[in-house]
Enzyme design. Sequence first.
Site, PDB file in Angstrom:
ATOM      1  CG  ASN A   1      -9.456  13.218 -11.176  1.00 43.04           C
ATOM      2  OD1 ASN A   1      -9.129  13.834 -10.916  1.00 43.04           O
ATOM      3  ND2 ASN A   1     -10.208  11.811 -10.433  1.00 43.04           N
TER       4      ASN A   1
ATOM      5  CB  SER B   1      -2.561   4.545 -17.091  1.00 40.22           C
ATOM      6  OG  SER B   1      -3.223   5.960 -17.329  1.00 40.22           O
ATOM      7  CB  THR B   2      -2.358  -0.544 -14.785  1.00 41.59           C
ATOM      8  OG1 THR B   2      -2.272  -0.201 -13.239  1.00 41.59           O
ATOM      9  CG2 THR B   2      -1.089   0.019 -15.434  1.00 41.59           C
ATOM     10  N   GLY B   3      -5.085   1.173 -13.929  1.00 41.70           N
ATOM     11  CA  GLY B   3      -7.083   0.644 -13.146  1.00 41.70           C
ATOM     12  C   GLY B   3      -8.053   0.875 -13.660  1.00 41.70           C
TER      13      GLY B   3
ATOM     14  CE1 TYR C   1      -9.440   8.257 -14.958  1.00 37.40           C
ATOM     15  CE2 TYR C   1      -7.032   8.854 -15.546  1.00 37.40           C
ATOM     16  CZ  TYR C   1      -8.079   8.850 -15.161  1.00 37.40           C
ATOM     17  OH  TYR C   1      -8.832  10.781 -14.624  1.00 37.40           O
TER      18      TYR C   1
ATOM     19  CG  ASP D   1      -1.331   0.946   1.544  1.00 35.33           C
ATOM     20  OD1 ASP D   1      -1.337   1.936   0.702  1.00 35.33           O
ATOM     21  OD2 ASP D   1      -2.615   1.120   2.764  1.00 35.33           O
TER      22      ASP D   1
ATOM     23  N   GLY E   1     -10.052   4.310  -5.903  1.00 38.29           N
ATOM     24  CA  GLY E   1      -8.163   3.586  -6.237  1.00 38.29           C
ATOM     25  C   GLY E   1      -6.503   3.996  -5.543  1.00 38.29           C
ATOM     26  CB  VAL E   2      -3.697   4.711  -5.518  1.00 39.40           C
ATOM     27  CG1 VAL E   2      -3.373   5.613  -7.420  1.00 39.40           C
ATOM     28  CG2 VAL E   2      -2.297   4.872  -5.278  1.00 39.40           C
ATOM     29  CG  ASP E   3      -6.671  10.591  -6.775  1.00 41.47           C
ATOM     30  OD1 ASP E   3      -6.450  11.809  -5.832  1.00 41.47           O
ATOM     31  OD2 ASP E   3      -7.520  11.264  -8.055  1.00 41.47           O
TER      32      ASP E   3
HETATM   33  N1  AR6 Z   1      -0.958   1.699  -2.974  1.00 40.37           N
HETATM   34  C1  AR6 Z   1      -0.963   1.110  -4.481  1.00 40.37           C
HETATM   35  N2  AR6 Z   1      -1.623   0.710  -4.998  1.00 40.37           N
HETATM   36  C2  AR6 Z   1      -3.268   0.914  -5.330  1.00 40.37           C
HETATM   37  C3  AR6 Z   1      -3.510   1.495  -4.193  1.00 40.37           C
HETATM   38  C4  AR6 Z   1      -2.762   1.793  -3.044  1.00 40.37           C
HETATM   39  N3  AR6 Z   1      -2.859   2.036  -1.684  1.00 40.37           N
HETATM   40  N4  AR6 Z   1      -4.383   1.457  -4.426  1.00 40.37           N
HETATM   41  C5  AR6 Z   1      -5.164   1.043  -5.826  1.00 40.37           C
HETATM   42  N5  AR6 Z   1      -3.490   0.595  -6.000  1.00 40.37           N
HETATM   43  P1  AR6 Z   1      -6.205   3.074 -10.580  1.00 40.37           P
HETATM   44  P2  AR6 Z   1      -6.532   5.055 -12.283  1.00 40.37           P
HETATM   45  C6  AR6 Z   1      -3.272   0.178  -7.993  1.00 40.37           C
HETATM   46  O1  AR6 Z   1      -7.686   2.586 -10.392  1.00 40.37           O
HETATM   47  O2  AR6 Z   1      -5.707   3.597 -13.237  1.00 40.37           O
HETATM   48  C7  AR6 Z   1      -8.816   7.137  -9.858  1.00 40.37           C
HETATM   49  O3  AR6 Z   1     -10.687   7.527  -9.626  1.00 40.37           O
HETATM   50  C8  AR6 Z   1      -4.477  -0.216  -8.653  1.00 40.37           C
HETATM   51  O4  AR6 Z   1      -4.724  -1.742  -8.431  1.00 40.37           O
HETATM   52  O5  AR6 Z   1      -6.067   3.826  -8.875  1.00 40.37           O
HETATM   53  O6  AR6 Z   1      -4.703   5.962 -12.486  1.00 40.37           O
HETATM   54  C9  AR6 Z   1      -8.448   8.908  -9.653  1.00 40.37           C
HETATM   55  O7  AR6 Z   1      -9.456   9.454  -9.140  1.00 40.37           O
HETATM   56  C10 AR6 Z   1      -3.836  -0.400  -9.802  1.00 40.37           C
HETATM   57  O8  AR6 Z   1      -3.120  -1.145 -10.148  1.00 40.37           O
HETATM   58  O9  AR6 Z   1      -5.740   4.839 -11.236  1.00 40.37           O
HETATM   59  C11 AR6 Z   1      -8.674   8.698 -11.427  1.00 40.37           C
HETATM   60  O10 AR6 Z   1      -9.839   8.736 -11.405  1.00 40.37           O
HETATM   61  C12 AR6 Z   1      -2.861   1.378  -9.504  1.00 40.37           C
HETATM   62  O11 AR6 Z   1      -2.516   1.334  -8.176  1.00 40.37           O
HETATM   63  C13 AR6 Z   1      -8.179   7.575 -11.621  1.00 40.37           C
HETATM   64  O12 AR6 Z   1      -8.984   6.304 -11.136  1.00 40.37           O
HETATM   65  C14 AR6 Z   1      -3.807   2.277 -10.386  1.00 40.37           C
HETATM   66  O13 AR6 Z   1      -4.812   2.631 -10.714  1.00 40.37           O
HETATM   67  C15 AR6 Z   1      -7.068   7.385 -11.994  1.00 40.37           C
HETATM   68  O14 AR6 Z   1      -7.479   5.963 -12.612  1.00 40.37           O
END
Ligand code: AR6
Length: 172
Positions: free
Chosen positions: A23, A116-118, A120, A9, A31-33
């Site tokens: 975003n 971008s791999t979640g 997005y 994490d 997600g991570v945000d």
């Molecule tokens: N620590 C590390 N990695 C994580 C964590 C964490 N605590 N939580 C999730 N991940 P994403 P995106 C991973 O969706 O695709 C948001 O709503 C997750 O499993 O967080 O760039 C923003 O506000 C994945 O592998 O980001 C934007 O609207 C990776 O982080 C949008 O999502 C990225 O997934 C951005 O989408």
Amino acid sequence: MRLELIRGDITRVDADAIVNAANSALLGGGGVDGAIHRAAGPELLAECRLLRGCPTGQARLTRGYRLPARHVIHTVGPVWRGGSDGEPTLLARCYQSAFALVEQQGFRTVAFPSISTGVYRFPIERAARIALGEIRKTLERMPSLEKVTVVLFSDADLETYQRVLSGEPGSS
Ligand code: AR6
């Protein structure tokens, strides 16, 4: 090793900066945000509001507040639309923009999620090739950078990044 891949994490990582996959509004999300905003506390959102957004591929710096990391570098990855809409170039630019701030600030340690791999939907293996390519290039040209950690959220994502890093067949 100055490059480290771990499963975990990113909100728990102690570094000069952690990178947020945000975003373009920079006002939080899932997600991570979402995890970073929850862990940092409301002061992070207050500082983000002052930034008035961020275009895809660029990056912005804030403090880390209640996070163990001192700063957050917010970058906006591309939404995957099939790959012919400039997504690979824009993803590479996210890493370049984040590292430009790292260099400007003189940070020695930085941690990235898999941008971008979640939500997005950027395919993880292609994203891993881009991320690791940019990180390796930067480590070569920036000797002051002591450690870059990529924090993967699942075992499967960690294995993909490890496979790409080791250059095994099937990873290109
Ligand atoms: N620590 C590390 N990695 C994580 C964590 C964490 N605590 N939580 C999730 N991940 P994403 P995106 C991973 O969706 O695709 C948001 O709503 C997750 O499993 O967080 O760039 C923003 O506000 C994945 O592998 O980001 C934007 O609207 C990776 O982080 C949008 O999502 C990225 O997934 C951005 O989408």
